[in-house]
Design a protein around this motif. Structure first.
Motif, PDB file in Angstrom:
ATOM      1  N   LEU A 265      49.793  33.737  45.445  1.00 60.04           N
ATOM      2  CA  LEU A 265      49.829  34.130  43.686  1.00 60.04           C
ATOM      3  C   LEU A 265      48.246  32.639  42.659  1.00 60.04           C
ATOM      4  CD1 LEU A 265      52.726  33.189  41.202  1.00 60.04           C
ATOM      5  CD2 LEU A 265      53.041  31.354  42.441  1.00 60.04           C
ATOM      6  N   ILE A 266      48.184  32.570  43.422  1.00 61.58           N
ATOM      7  CA  ILE A 266      46.978  32.085  42.709  1.00 61.58           C
ATOM      8  C   ILE A 266      46.227  33.222  42.049  1.00 61.58           C
ATOM      9  CG2 ILE A 266      44.680  30.604  42.539  1.00 61.58           C
ATOM     10  CD1 ILE A 266      46.639  28.181  44.389  1.00 61.58           C
ATOM     11  N   PHE A 267      45.685  33.462  43.101  1.00 63.51           N
ATOM     12  CA  PHE A 267      44.590  35.346  42.927  1.00 63.51           C
ATOM     13  C   PHE A 267      45.912  35.946  42.216  1.00 63.51           C
ATOM     14  CE2 PHE A 267      43.306  39.466  43.187  1.00 63.51           C
ATOM     15  CZ  PHE A 267      42.801  39.579  43.595  1.00 63.51           C
ATOM     16  N   VAL A 268      46.895  36.221  41.663  1.00 66.23           N
ATOM     17  CA  VAL A 268      47.406  37.235  40.407  1.00 66.23           C
ATOM     18  C   VAL A 268      47.511  36.687  39.581  1.00 66.23           C
ATOM     19  CG1 VAL A 268      49.511  38.520  40.517  1.00 66.23           C
ATOM     20  CG2 VAL A 268      48.826  38.283  42.232  1.00 66.23           C
ATOM     21  N   SER A 269      48.167  35.122  39.234  1.00 69.72           N
ATOM     22  CA  SER A 269      48.126  34.914  38.587  1.00 69.72           C
ATOM     23  C   SER A 269      46.582  34.512  37.365  1.00 69.72           C
ATOM     24  CB  SER A 269      48.852  32.856  38.575  1.00 69.72           C
ATOM     25  OG  SER A 269      49.691  32.692  39.084  1.00 69.72           O
ATOM     26  N   SER A 270      45.748  34.458  38.624  1.00 66.97           N
ATOM     27  CA  SER A 270      44.233  33.926  37.891  1.00 66.97           C
ATOM     28  C   SER A 270      44.017  35.558  37.114  1.00 66.97           C
ATOM     29  CB  SER A 270      43.051  33.903  38.844  1.00 66.97           C
ATOM     30  OG  SER A 270      43.179  32.358  39.415  1.00 66.97           O
ATOM     31  N   VAL A 271      43.708  36.939  37.874  1.00 67.92           N
ATOM     32  CA  VAL A 271      43.669  37.497  37.346  1.00 67.92           C
ATOM     33  C   VAL A 271      44.771  38.241  36.002  1.00 67.92           C
ATOM     34  CG1 VAL A 271      43.808  40.851  37.517  1.00 67.92           C
ATOM     35  CG2 VAL A 271      43.651  38.841  39.758  1.00 67.92           C
ATOM     36  N   PHE A 272      45.407  37.689  35.854  1.00 66.70           N
ATOM     37  CA  PHE A 272      46.585  38.065  34.238  1.00 66.70           C
ATOM     38  C   PHE A 272      45.783  36.869  33.608  1.00 66.70           C
ATOM     39  CE2 PHE A 272      50.425  39.446  37.112  1.00 66.70           C
ATOM     40  CZ  PHE A 272      50.586  40.468  36.098  1.00 66.70           C
ATOM     41  N   ILE A 273      45.332  35.496  34.049  1.00 66.46           N
ATOM     42  CA  ILE A 273      44.502  35.163  32.698  1.00 66.46           C
ATOM     43  C   ILE A 273      43.094  35.783  32.166  1.00 66.46           C
ATOM     44  CG2 ILE A 273      43.845  32.204  32.846  1.00 66.46           C
ATOM     45  CD1 ILE A 273      45.306  31.414  34.374  1.00 66.46           C
ATOM     46  N   MET A 274      42.457  36.649  33.785  1.00 65.03           N
ATOM     47  CA  MET A 274      41.252  37.030  32.841  1.00 65.03           C
ATOM     48  C   MET A 274      42.135  37.918  31.947  1.00 65.03           C
ATOM     49  SD  MET A 274      39.318  37.677  36.718  1.00 65.03           S
ATOM     50  CE  MET A 274      39.810  35.624  37.893  1.00 65.03           C
ATOM     51  N   PHE A 275      42.526  38.467  32.331  1.00 66.94           N
ATOM     52  CA  PHE A 275      43.221  40.059  31.393  1.00 66.94           C
ATOM     53  C   PHE A 275      42.684  39.495  30.334  1.00 66.94           C
ATOM     54  CE2 PHE A 275      45.943  42.422  29.598  1.00 66.94           C
ATOM     55  CZ  PHE A 275      45.610  43.595  29.782  1.00 66.94           C
ATOM     56  N   ILE A 276      44.192  38.540  29.645  1.00 63.96           N
ATOM     57  CA  ILE A 276      44.431  38.308  28.149  1.00 63.96           C
ATOM     58  C   ILE A 276      43.544  37.559  28.106  1.00 63.96           C
ATOM     59  CG2 ILE A 276      45.912  36.300  27.315  1.00 63.96           C
ATOM     60  CD1 ILE A 276      48.290  36.208  29.070  1.00 63.96           C
ATOM     61  N   GLY A 277      42.453  36.405  28.714  1.00 68.28           N
ATOM     62  CA  GLY A 277      40.986  36.124  28.248  1.00 68.28           C
ATOM     63  C   GLY A 277      39.833  36.990  27.838  1.00 68.28           C
ATOM     64  N   ARG A 278      40.486  38.854  27.964  1.00 69.87           N
ATOM     65  CA  ARG A 278      39.241  39.596  27.188  1.00 69.87           C
ATOM     66  C   ARG A 278      37.796  39.680  28.217  1.00 69.87           C
ATOM     67  NH1 ARG A 278      36.224  39.997  23.368  1.00 69.87           N
ATOM     68  NH2 ARG A 278      36.098  38.091  23.036  1.00 69.87           N
ATOM     69  N   VAL A 279      38.135  39.378  29.823  1.00 74.19           N
ATOM     70  CA  VAL A 279      37.776  39.907  31.052  1.00 74.19           C
ATOM     71  C   VAL A 279      37.392  41.249  31.426  1.00 74.19           C
ATOM     72  CG1 VAL A 279      36.971  39.658  33.138  1.00 74.19           C
ATOM     73  CG2 VAL A 279      37.584  37.106  31.918  1.00 74.19           C
ATOM     74  N   SER A 280      36.149  41.372  31.276  1.00 74.87           N
ATOM     75  CA  SER A 280      36.137  42.775  31.901  1.00 74.87           C
ATOM     76  C   SER A 280      36.699  44.129  32.201  1.00 74.87           C
ATOM     77  CB  SER A 280      34.647  42.867  31.523  1.00 74.87           C
ATOM     78  OG  SER A 280      34.888  44.486  32.175  1.00 74.87           O
ATOM     79  N   ILE A 281      37.685  45.129  32.096  1.00 77.96           N
ATOM     80  CA  ILE A 281      38.268  45.178  33.294  1.00 77.96           C
ATOM     81  C   ILE A 281      37.727  45.471  34.192  1.00 77.96           C
ATOM     82  CG2 ILE A 281      39.763  47.366  33.668  1.00 77.96           C
ATOM     83  CD1 ILE A 281      41.524  45.773  31.335  1.00 77.96           C
ATOM     84  N   LYS A 282      36.236  46.361  33.599  1.00 77.59           N
ATOM     85  CA  LYS A 282      35.677  47.124  35.150  1.00 77.59           C
ATOM     86  C   LYS A 282      35.186  45.456  36.229  1.00 77.59           C
ATOM     87  CE  LYS A 282      31.182  47.533  34.511  1.00 77.59           C
ATOM     88  NZ  LYS A 282      29.776  48.053  33.734  1.00 77.59           N
ATOM     89  N   HIS A 283      34.745  44.602  35.891  1.00 76.56           N
ATOM     90  CA  HIS A 283      35.051  43.176  36.616  1.00 76.56           C
ATOM     91  C   HIS A 283      36.870  43.093  37.258  1.00 76.56           C
ATOM     92  CE1 HIS A 283      31.309  42.146  33.719  1.00 76.56           C
ATOM     93  NE2 HIS A 283      30.485  43.349  35.131  1.00 76.56           N
ATOM     94  N   ILE A 284      37.528  43.094  36.255  1.00 80.23           N
ATOM     95  CA  ILE A 284      38.563  42.523  37.401  1.00 80.23           C
ATOM     96  C   ILE A 284      39.062  44.021  38.454  1.00 80.23           C
ATOM     97  CG2 ILE A 284      41.317  42.507  36.514  1.00 80.23           C
ATOM     98  CD1 ILE A 284      40.468  41.295  33.432  1.00 80.23           C
ATOM     99  N   SER A 285      38.760  44.933  37.779  1.00 81.82           N
ATOM    100  CA  SER A 285      39.370  46.023  38.971  1.00 81.82           C
ATOM    101  C   SER A 285      38.091  45.755  40.114  1.00 81.82           C
ATOM    102  CB  SER A 285      38.749  47.479  38.677  1.00 81.82           C
ATOM    103  OG  SER A 285      39.459  47.149  37.048  1.00 81.82           O
ATOM    104  N   LEU A 286      36.848  45.299  40.171  1.00 83.99           N
ATOM    105  CA  LEU A 286      35.878  45.398  41.279  1.00 83.99           C
ATOM    106  C   LEU A 286      36.361  43.545  41.763  1.00 83.99           C
ATOM    107  CD1 LEU A 286      33.775  45.845  42.668  1.00 83.99           C
ATOM    108  CD2 LEU A 286      32.342  44.120  41.137  1.00 83.99           C
TER     109      LEU A 286
END
Length: 383
Positions: free
Chosen positions: A171-192
């Motif tokens: 749950l923490i992991f998935v929530s963190s991914v959502f925050i990164m996406f909303i925060g405009r973190v690189s999609i390539k980095h998030i996918s990695l």
């Protein structure tokens, strides 16, 4: 009463959502803890009713206090919380009492009360990510300056929690991914990040199974295998949950008239949604889904209106985490996901879960209160 309403600020509809969920909580927890009361407290069925009421009242007080603090201050608090959370998680993992082969709780010194440091850590990591991302917007696509330092905290938190509470770690992991996406973190980095973590997780679980490692590996394996099996081999929990849902039909059997609460393990926490449907029917079940979706909708409005990146990310992260947890809990009860230990926020019986959920909602309302204050200030200047 008017004095109380004058002190309550922020999004009034989120306050209403909290009121509705807590009313549901009191009724369903009282109904579903009858068997537990007979086993633990000689049939004193009011014990868990008053216990839940106490935690709800404390939660509302915490929520009130959290919403009175300007959300900007939570940026500073986040730094302290994330540093405190790691030692607490380590302390739990090393010295916490083992219950059902899981070390999730710590005793509060001088009392018999326990709390889950993972609830504290979840709040801490979301606040920290909101702060970090808001301050790194100028270099948000940079791997070394932004992405790497950020995911270190997420990974450390999840790795410590996972052996005893894999569902909360996920749950923490998935929530963190959502925050990164909303925060405009690189999609390539998030996918990695997602791909790498998935490989490491599956390899770790596979090796743990092969080496017969101690802990909850066997529990994870049985839950996944039961979920993947046909209906004749599903777990006892899921069987009883399905029966409860089937008995609910459209209008339910009525408040307090559940029969499956006497057979379903943890009907007051993990499977409370099944009891809600049995007693309140499909209408009650859909209503609860609507309430959480409406909470997400109101939070998205706050995110859109927030003039500050930290406030927007904070409200988004906390609301997504709460609503995601709610839908995971409901999906488990309806056999859409394997069994987990996640509670239904603000509804399931609990102590630290209710308190930290209340604090999270209070912080979301604090962001909305700040937006209202800015609007009022602007209107006064234009008047």
């Amino acid at each position: 009463m008017s004095w109380l309403f004058s002190k309550i600020k922020g999004d009034g509809q989120i306050w209403l959502i909290v009121l509705l969920l807590t009313i549901f909580s009191v009724m369903v927890v009282y109904s579903s803890t009858g068997s537990l009361a007979y086993v633990k407290h000689s049939g004193n069925t009011e014990y868990y009713l008053f216990r839940q009421l106490v935690f709800i009242i404390l939660g509302l007080l915490f929520m009130f206090g959290a919403h009175k603090i300007n959300y900007i201050y939570y940026s500073r608090i986040a730094q302290l919380l994330v540093w405190v959370s790691i030692p607490l998680l380590l302390l739990t993992y090393l010295f916490g009492p083992s219950i059902n082969e899981a070390k999730r709780w710590l005793f509060l010194p001088g009392t018999n009360l326990t709390f889950q440091p993972s609830d504290f850590a979840k709040l801490a990591i979301i606040m920290y990510l909101a702060r970090f991302l808001s301050k790194k917007q100028d270099v948000i696509k940079d791997f070394k300056k932004t992405f790497l330092p950020m995911i270190i905290w997420v990974l450390i938190t999840c790795i410590i929690i996972a052996p005893s509470d894999l569902s909360t770690a996920l749950l923490i992991f998935v929530s963190s991914v959502f925050i990164m996406f909303i925060g405009r973190v690189s999609i390539k980095h998030i996918s990695l990040f997602i791909f790498g973590t998935a490989i490491i997780t599956f390899l770790g679980i596979f090796l743990a199974i092969q080496l017969n490692a101690p802990g909850r590996i066997g529990t994870w394996e049985s839950r996944i295998s039961n979920y993947m099996s046909d209906d004749s081999e599903i777990s006892y929990q899921v069987q009883q949950s399905k029966i409860a849902i089937a008995k609910g039909e459209l209008f339910g059997s009525g408040p307090g008239h559940s029969r499956q609460k006497n057979f379903l393990p943890n009907p007051y926490s993990d499977f409370i949604y099944a009891i809600i449907i049995e007693e309140w029917g499909l209408i009650g079940g859909v209503f609860i889904i609507f309430i959480y979706l409406y909470l997400l909708f109101r939070s998205i409005r706050i995110v859109i209106k927030s003039p500050n990146a930290f406030g927007a990310l904070l409200a988004a992260g906390l609301s997504i985490s709460l609503v995601l947890q709610a839908f995971i809990n409901m999906s488990v009860a309806t056999n859409l996901l394997p069994v987990t230990g996640l509670t239904l926020p603000l509804v399931s019986m609990g102590g630290s879960s209710v308190l930290f959920t209340s604090i999270s909602l209070g912080i979301i309302i604090s962001v909305s209160k700040n937006i209202e204050d800015n609007v009022e200030s602007t209107e006064k200047q234009l008047a």
